[in-house]
Scaffold this active site. Structure first.
Site, short mmCIF file in Angstrom:
data_model
loop_
_atom_site.label_atom_id
_atom_site.label_comp_id
_atom_site.label_asym_id
_atom_site.label_seq_id
_atom_site.Cartn_x
_atom_site.Cartn_y
_atom_site.Cartn_z
NE ARG A 155 -3.90 -2.24 1.02
CZ ARG A 155 -4.70 -2.37 2.06
NH1 ARG A 155 -4.87 -1.37 2.87
NH2 ARG A 155 -5.32 -3.48 2.25
NE ARG B 17 -7.97 4.16 1.09
CZ ARG B 17 -8.61 3.38 1.93
NH1 ARG B 17 -9.88 3.55 2.14
NH2 ARG B 17 -7.96 2.44 2.57
NE ARG C 260 -10.30 4.21 -5.32
CZ ARG C 260 -11.62 4.24 -5.28
NH1 ARG C 260 -12.32 4.58 -6.33
NH2 ARG C 260 -12.25 3.93 -4.16
CG ASP D 33 -7.20 -5.86 -3.03
OD1 ASP D 33 -6.93 -4.84 -2.36
OD2 ASP D 33 -7.73 -6.89 -2.53
CE1 TYR E 163 -11.09 -8.86 3.87
CE2 TYR E 163 -8.94 -9.91 3.64
CZ TYR E 163 -9.71 -8.83 4.02
OH TYR E 163 -9.11 -7.72 4.57
#
Ligand code: CP3
Length: 320
Positions: free
Chosen positions: A2, A6, A15, A51, A128
């Protein structure tokens, strides 16, 4: 990990125009995002923009990213029978767009900056797939593991084959190191790690290692079973801030050929600058100039992180 994301204004700009999945699906956009932190921060390696959950699309589990809740799996695995119905996944075709992004990035990077490819570890992916999203207590995952051990091992076997082959394919496309992310494995007891996870991580890491590039085995919260975690494989073991770097290194075997990656707490980037510097220098002092330390955060960069704090860390590590 990462590095993009963001906290970078140029990422947020992209984005605004594209969803996260769109950025992942379009190799030219994924390549562009991969290069952003390299160009801005002058880090020593690039990490592929993708991802860990992308394989859920060809697995038919359904993947979306919600603004606040993060990843959402629309058809989670809740019954043992679902495991046998999972379709086979061929990374070369089903995740071919990721491999194309690898090729584009490698072509664009300066020769001295290697690209790190990555995949999720079987346990983190299984959690997940079963929970359907993030979780605090891993209740559904552990219940499935304890109640349906045969289906659990079958699921883990399939995920290990998938991610091992996927990692090897990324190396063949030009990635010069590979990272297996077991982000949530620290929720397990040492005994459960050994029984339910170890052989499958070992298999995934074996398949990845066969590609002939260094493999980083990353986990968080692994201090209680670090020796076993390392025994599963990896040329480099990634550790988080819950264990001092030198203590972890000692436990990997002081004279082992094992390299170590870590381990700044990402929240330290939000601390006052002198406190941040003290923590960075403490990690460097614990590494004590021994060869084989990759300076990294213990987990991903938070969106609230000031970019100049990240830049300061890069510069201190580079000897500033
Ligand atoms: O550094 C990079 O640029 C590499 C890209 C990267 C992403 N995800 C893009 C992404 C990497 C290496 C990952 C790995 C990943 N994804 C992991 C393993 C590493 C870790 O942090 O533990 C995990 C567990 C995931 C699953 C995932 N994807 C989560 C939990 C989230 C939500 C995160 C949050 O804080 O809300 C994502 C979304 C995601 N993947 C983002 C990025 C840049 C942020 C979302 C966005 O831009 O909308």
């Amino acid at each position: 990990m990462r590095q993009a994301g963001r906290y970078l204004p140029e990422y947020r700009e992209l984005r605004r125009k594209h969803s996260l999945l769109e950025l992942c699906h379009k190799p030219d956009l994924a390549a562009q995002v991969t290069l952003q932190p390299v160009e801005r921060l002058r880090v020593d390696a690039a990490i592929l923009f993708a991802d860990i959950l992308l394989p859920f699309e060809p697995l038919g589990l359904g993947l979306t990213f919600a603004a606040v809740e993060g990843p959402q799996i629309t058809r989670p695995i809740r019954e043992a029978a679902q495991v046998l119905d999972l379709p086979p996944v061929d990374p070369a075709t089903d995740l071919g767009y990721v491999l194309e992004a690898v090729r584009l990035v490698v072509r664009a990077l300066p020769a001295h900056v290697p690209l790190i490819g990555f995949a999720g570890a079987p346990f983190t992916l299984a959690s997940y797939a079963i929970e359907g999203g993030g979780t605090r207590d891993f209740m559904l995952t552990k219940r499935f593991m304890y109640a349906e051990p045969r289906a659990w091992h079958e699921l883990m076997r399939r995920l290990a084959e998938l991610v091992g082959n996927y990692l090897a394919a990324q190396a063949r496309a030009g990635a010069r190191a590979l990272q297996l992310f077991d982000s949530w494995v620290g929720c397990l007891s040492p005994a459960d790690y050994a029984t339910y996870v170890f052989p499958h991580s070992q298999r995934a890491l074996q398949l990845a290692a066969a590609a002939g590039v260094p493999v980083i085995h990353f986990g968080t919260g692994t201090a209680t079973f670090l020796e076993d975690f390392a025994r599963a494989g990896g040329d480099v073991i990634g550790v988080d801030w819950r264990i001092p770097l030198d203590v972890a290194w000692e436990r990997l075997g002081a004279d082992s050929k094992r390299a170590i990656q870590g381990n700044l707490d990402p929240v330290a980037l939000l601390a006052p600058r002198p406190e941040l510097e003290r923590r960075v220098r403490d990690i460097l002092a614990r590494a004590a100039g021994r060869p084989g330390h990759i300076f990294n955060l213990g987990h991903g960069v938070l969106p609230e992180t000031p970019v100049d704090a990240v830049q300061a860390v890069v510069d201190w590590v580079h000897g500033g």
